[in-house]
Scaffold this motif. Structure first.
Motif, PDB file in Angstrom:
ATOM      1  N   ASP A 140       0.562  -1.040   0.299  1.00  0.00           N
ATOM      2  CA  ASP A 140      -0.030  -0.605   0.157  1.00  0.00           C
ATOM      3  C   ASP A 140       1.070   1.441   0.325  1.00  0.00           C
ATOM      4  OD1 ASP A 140      -1.929   1.622   0.637  1.00  0.00           O
ATOM      5  OD2 ASP A 140      -2.585   1.226   2.856  1.00  0.00           O
ATOM      6  N   GLU A 141       0.963   1.963  -1.539  1.00  0.00           N
ATOM      7  CA  GLU A 141       2.367   2.619  -0.913  1.00  0.00           C
ATOM      8  C   GLU A 141       1.643   4.368   0.053  1.00  0.00           C
ATOM      9  OE1 GLU A 141       4.892   4.704  -2.840  1.00  0.00           O
ATOM     10  OE2 GLU A 141       4.068   2.496  -3.599  1.00  0.00           O
ATOM     11  N   GLU A 142       0.965   4.989   0.074  1.00  0.00           N
ATOM     12  CA  GLU A 142       0.301   5.407   1.334  1.00  0.00           C
ATOM     13  C   GLU A 142       0.981   5.092   2.019  1.00  0.00           C
ATOM     14  OE1 GLU A 142      -1.747   8.333   0.897  1.00  0.00           O
ATOM     15  OE2 GLU A 142      -1.443   7.345  -1.437  1.00  0.00           O
ATOM     16  N   THR A 143       1.123   4.263   3.121  1.00  0.00           N
ATOM     17  CA  THR A 143       1.871   3.660   4.558  1.00  0.00           C
ATOM     18  C   THR A 143       2.750   3.078   4.119  1.00  0.00           C
ATOM     19  OG1 THR A 143       0.216   1.218   4.379  1.00  0.00           O
ATOM     20  CG2 THR A 143      -0.983   4.061   5.190  1.00  0.00           C
ATOM     21  N   TRP A 144       3.910   2.546   2.607  1.00  0.00           N
ATOM     22  CA  TRP A 144       4.683   1.319   3.035  1.00  0.00           C
ATOM     23  C   TRP A 144       5.755   2.227   3.106  1.00  0.00           C
ATOM     24  CZ3 TRP A 144       5.100  -3.306   2.545  1.00  0.00           C
ATOM     25  CH2 TRP A 144       6.180  -3.921   2.715  1.00  0.00           C
ATOM     26  N   VAL A 145       6.601   1.625   4.326  1.00  0.00           N
ATOM     27  CA  VAL A 145       7.404   2.063   4.436  1.00  0.00           C
ATOM     28  C   VAL A 145       8.862   1.014   4.433  1.00  0.00           C
ATOM     29  CG1 VAL A 145       8.773   2.872   6.628  1.00  0.00           C
ATOM     30  CG2 VAL A 145       6.428   3.601   6.452  1.00  0.00           C
ATOM     31  N   PRO A 146      10.043   1.051   3.938  1.00  0.00           N
ATOM     32  CA  PRO A 146      10.449   0.680   3.249  1.00  0.00           C
ATOM     33  C   PRO A 146      12.020  -0.040   4.733  1.00  0.00           C
ATOM     34  CG  PRO A 146      10.843   2.557   1.758  1.00  0.00           C
ATOM     35  CD  PRO A 146      10.247   2.658   3.116  1.00  0.00           C
ATOM     36  N   ARG A 147      12.272  -1.517   5.390  1.00  0.00           N
ATOM     37  CA  ARG A 147      13.147  -1.956   6.242  1.00  0.00           C
ATOM     38  C   ARG A 147      14.767  -2.412   5.452  1.00  0.00           C
ATOM     39  NH1 ARG A 147       8.327  -4.802   9.680  1.00  0.00           N
ATOM     40  NH2 ARG A 147       7.087  -3.403  10.361  1.00  0.00           N
ATOM     41  N   VAL A 148      15.238  -3.294   6.148  1.00  0.00           N
ATOM     42  CA  VAL A 148      15.739  -3.821   5.893  1.00  0.00           C
ATOM     43  C   VAL A 148      16.436  -5.155   6.398  1.00  0.00           C
ATOM     44  CG1 VAL A 148      18.178  -3.431   6.239  1.00  0.00           C
ATOM     45  CG2 VAL A 148      17.485  -1.613   5.623  1.00  0.00           C
ATOM     46  N   TYR A 149      16.083  -6.010   5.412  1.00  0.00           N
ATOM     47  CA  TYR A 149      15.992  -8.130   6.811  1.00  0.00           C
ATOM     48  C   TYR A 149      17.920  -8.099   6.518  1.00  0.00           C
ATOM     49  CZ  TYR A 149      10.443  -6.742   6.008  1.00  0.00           C
ATOM     50  OH  TYR A 149      10.220  -6.700   6.636  1.00  0.00           O
ATOM     51  N   ASP A 150      17.233  -9.213   7.487  1.00  0.00           N
ATOM     52  CA  ASP A 150      18.962  -9.758   8.003  1.00  0.00           C
ATOM     53  C   ASP A 150      18.486 -11.255   6.761  1.00  0.00           C
ATOM     54  OD1 ASP A 150      18.150 -10.873  10.033  1.00  0.00           O
ATOM     55  OD2 ASP A 150      19.337 -10.432  11.523  1.00  0.00           O
ATOM     56  N   ARG A 151      17.878 -11.735   6.613  1.00  0.00           N
ATOM     57  CA  ARG A 151      18.152 -12.987   6.445  1.00  0.00           C
ATOM     58  C   ARG A 151      17.032 -12.771   4.811  1.00  0.00           C
ATOM     59  NH1 ARG A 151      16.597 -15.747  11.487  1.00  0.00           N
ATOM     60  NH2 ARG A 151      17.751 -13.558  12.169  1.00  0.00           N
ATOM     61  N   THR A 152      16.906 -14.150   4.135  1.00  0.00           N
ATOM     62  CA  THR A 152      16.312 -14.339   3.524  1.00  0.00           C
ATOM     63  C   THR A 152      14.910 -15.141   2.855  1.00  0.00           C
ATOM     64  OG1 THR A 152      16.975 -16.407   2.461  1.00  0.00           O
ATOM     65  CG2 THR A 152      18.155 -14.091   1.226  1.00  0.00           C
ATOM     66  N   ALA A 153      14.955 -15.749   4.507  1.00  0.00           N
ATOM     67  CA  ALA A 153      13.909 -16.552   4.907  1.00  0.00           C
ATOM     68  C   ALA A 153      13.491 -16.713   6.113  1.00  0.00           C
ATOM     69  CB  ALA A 153      13.502 -18.032   3.949  1.00  0.00           C
ATOM     70  N   VAL A 154      12.175 -16.641   6.774  1.00  0.00           N
ATOM     71  CA  VAL A 154      11.365 -17.013   7.337  1.00  0.00           C
ATOM     72  C   VAL A 154      12.028 -18.477   8.178  1.00  0.00           C
ATOM     73  CG1 VAL A 154       9.666 -16.934   8.946  1.00  0.00           C
ATOM     74  CG2 VAL A 154      10.186 -15.399   7.657  1.00  0.00           C
ATOM     75  N   TRP A 155      11.692 -18.890   6.587  1.00  0.00           N
ATOM     76  CA  TRP A 155      11.808 -20.602   6.912  1.00  0.00           C
ATOM     77  C   TRP A 155      12.335 -21.067   5.009  1.00  0.00           C
ATOM     78  CZ3 TRP A 155       8.387 -23.773   4.645  1.00  0.00           C
ATOM     79  CH2 TRP A 155       7.495 -23.335   3.559  1.00  0.00           C
ATOM     80  N   GLY A 156      13.135 -22.548   5.107  1.00  0.00           N
ATOM     81  CA  GLY A 156      13.007 -23.342   4.653  1.00  0.00           C
ATOM     82  C   GLY A 156      13.937 -22.491   3.233  1.00  0.00           C
ATOM     83  N   HIS A 157      13.532 -22.816   2.242  1.00  0.00           N
ATOM     84  CA  HIS A 157      14.378 -22.045   1.071  1.00  0.00           C
ATOM     85  C   HIS A 157      16.294 -22.196   1.453  1.00  0.00           C
ATOM     86  CE1 HIS A 157      11.632 -18.331  -0.492  1.00  0.00           C
ATOM     87  NE2 HIS A 157      11.446 -19.789  -0.889  1.00  0.00           N
ATOM     88  N   GLN A 158      16.117 -23.531   1.308  1.00  0.00           N
ATOM     89  CA  GLN A 158      17.820 -23.993   1.714  1.00  0.00           C
ATOM     90  C   GLN A 158      18.414 -24.712   0.669  1.00  0.00           C
ATOM     91  OE1 GLN A 158      19.176 -24.072   4.693  1.00  0.00           O
ATOM     92  NE2 GLN A 158      17.439 -23.972   5.716  1.00  0.00           N
ATOM     93  N   PRO A 159      19.623 -24.684  -0.205  1.00  0.00           N
ATOM     94  CA  PRO A 159      19.607 -25.018  -1.190  1.00  0.00           C
ATOM     95  C   PRO A 159      19.772 -26.625  -0.941  1.00  0.00           C
ATOM     96  CG  PRO A 159      21.170 -23.901   0.806  1.00  0.00           C
ATOM     97  CD  PRO A 159      20.197 -23.815   1.396  1.00  0.00           C
ATOM     98  N   HIS A 160      19.249 -26.656  -2.398  1.00  0.00           N
ATOM     99  CA  HIS A 160      18.964 -27.883  -2.695  1.00  0.00           C
ATOM    100  C   HIS A 160      19.772 -28.938  -3.817  1.00  0.00           C
ATOM    101  CE1 HIS A 160      16.615 -31.651  -4.413  1.00  0.00           C
ATOM    102  NE2 HIS A 160      15.819 -31.867  -3.879  1.00  0.00           N
ATOM    103  N   PRO A 161      20.319 -29.536  -3.422  1.00  0.00           N
ATOM    104  CA  PRO A 161      21.958 -30.323  -4.327  1.00  0.00           C
ATOM    105  C   PRO A 161      21.395 -30.490  -5.327  1.00  0.00           C
ATOM    106  CG  PRO A 161      20.522 -32.634  -1.814  1.00  0.00           C
ATOM    107  CD  PRO A 161      19.791 -30.749  -2.678  1.00  0.00           C
ATOM    108  N   ASP A 162      20.573 -30.421  -6.432  1.00  0.00           N
ATOM    109  CA  ASP A 162      20.512 -30.733  -7.750  1.00  0.00           C
ATOM    110  C   ASP A 162      21.160 -28.900  -7.875  1.00  0.00           C
ATOM    111  OD1 ASP A 162      18.669 -32.976  -7.506  1.00  0.00           O
ATOM    112  OD2 ASP A 162      16.849 -31.375  -7.895  1.00  0.00           O
ATOM    113  N   GLY A 163      21.222 -28.354  -7.212  1.00  0.00           N
ATOM    114  CA  GLY A 163      21.447 -26.799  -7.368  1.00  0.00           C
ATOM    115  C   GLY A 163      23.463 -26.187  -7.459  1.00  0.00           C
ATOM    116  N   LYS A 164      23.186 -27.719  -6.759  1.00  0.00           N
ATOM    117  CA  LYS A 164      25.120 -27.324  -6.287  1.00  0.00           C
ATOM    118  C   LYS A 164      25.400 -27.493  -8.332  1.00  0.00           C
ATOM    119  CE  LYS A 164      28.109 -29.948  -3.357  1.00  0.00           C
ATOM    120  NZ  LYS A 164      28.913 -30.184  -2.585  1.00  0.00           N
ATOM    121  N   GLY A 165      26.646 -25.910  -7.871  1.00  0.00           N
ATOM    122  CA  GLY A 165      27.918 -26.138  -9.328  1.00  0.00           C
ATOM    123  C   GLY A 165      26.747 -25.231  -9.956  1.00  0.00           C
TER     124      GLY A 165
END
Ligand SMILES: [Fe+2]
Length: 310
Positions: A265-290
């Motif tokens: 909501d453009e009217e109320t949005w305030v940008p923040r800074v996060y120190d992690r990409t995920a609340v949970w999950g999004h772990q690297p999968h072996p298929d993605g290696k290399g």
């Protein structure tokens, strides 16, 4: 100014591997091929939104943006000129090839070709999903979001915020990730910029969003049945709350297949800074290696004189 991601174009030697993945797993629709035999994919009633052209190597061919009003193209043109970037009006043949009414083309300082368009053609009720899914969140929010990698995201911020993108937030994981997220419509981010080593830039991923959490769950199962390489497991992002997973495509870049991204909501949005990409999950999968981080291309050396026009 820019208000959506209208479409994306890729060149790839593996274009023929796309239709099965895009229909059976994503639930997208293959429509009539382009004149060069390109694979054109639909996600809604727009003529197409993702096009894979034949090519000798994987390349980000063009990133297509949409504006709401025809006059906005003049404003984008002026903003580009103010940034010292030349843009050019595409002719009718190019507009027709992209399924739009008006088109403005420019190459950004990182070598990405952008096409800013007005009047994308839609055919009502023309979208038939490739599998039983609830559909994709598109419309005013466009195709989804792209994450571009570049060595200097401060300069990227300067450049893209002049074209209509507003900062949603930053994710800074020291030593691992420095990224910024920008909205131009209700979608939490349509453009993200991620820092990469000097000398290169690239397209890391495209996000497509389904209308139901079950579409992501069933997609996760189908992707694994089909042997589509998963790169990040299912998880929920810290900033846009997207419930998603990532996979590799036949053409070097990745796709985030998600549900439930926050709306701004453009009217109320305030940008923040996060120190992690995920609340949970999004772990690297072996298929993605290399696997490469995306479709990378070398950056022109700013110390060399520009190539002479032939
Ligand atoms: Fe994403």
């Amino acid at each position: 100014m820019i208000t959506s991601l209208a479409y994306l174009g890729i060149n790839s030697p593996k274009k023929d591997e796309w239709p099965e993945m895009a229909t059976r797993f994503w639930g997208a629709m293959v429509t009539d091929p382009g004149p060069d035999g390109s694979v054109r994919l639909k996600f809604d009633d727009a003529l197409w939104r993702l096009q894979i052209h034949p090519g000798e190597q994987d390349e980000t061919a063009y990133i297509g943006w949409g504006v709401d009003y025809e006059e906005d193209l003049d404003r984008v043109e002026k903003a580009l000129a103010d940034s010292g970037v030349t843009s050019e009006r595409g002719d009718e043949a190019l507009a027709e090839a992209r399924g739009v009414n008006r088109i403005l083309v420019f190459t950004d300082p990182w070598g990405f070709r952008h096409e800013v368009t007005w009047g994308q053609s839609h055919v009502r009720s023309s979208f038939v999903p490739g599998r039983a899914i609830s559909g994709f969140v598109t419309g005013q929010q466009g195709l989804g979001h792209v994450l571009l990698l570049m060595p200097d995201i401060e300069a990227g911020h300067e450049f893209f915020t002049k074209l209509g993108f507003r900062l949603s937030d930053k994710i800074i994981v020291p030593g691992r990730l420095n990224a910024r997220f920008y909205h131009c419509n209700a979608r939490h981010h349509t453009l993200a910029l991620g820092q990469c080593p000097p000398g290169v830039a690239g397209l890391n991923h495209l996000m497509i969003q389904t209308s139901s959490i079950d579409d992501v769950g069933t997609g996760y199962e189908i992707a694994q049945e089909m042997g589509v390489p998963i790169t990040l497991t299912i998880g929920r992002h810290s900033n846009d709350q997207q419930f998603s997973f990532y996979h590799s495509t036949p053409s070097s870049f990745h796709v985030e297949y998600g549900y439930g991204g926050l709306e701004v909501d453009e009217e109320t949005w305030v940008p923040r800074v996060y120190d992690r990409t995920a609340v949970w999950g999004h772990q690297p999968h072996p298929d993605g290696k290399g696997r490469p981080p995306g479709i990378m291309h070398p950056l022109a050396d700013p110390n060399l004189p520009p190539a002479e026009e032939a």
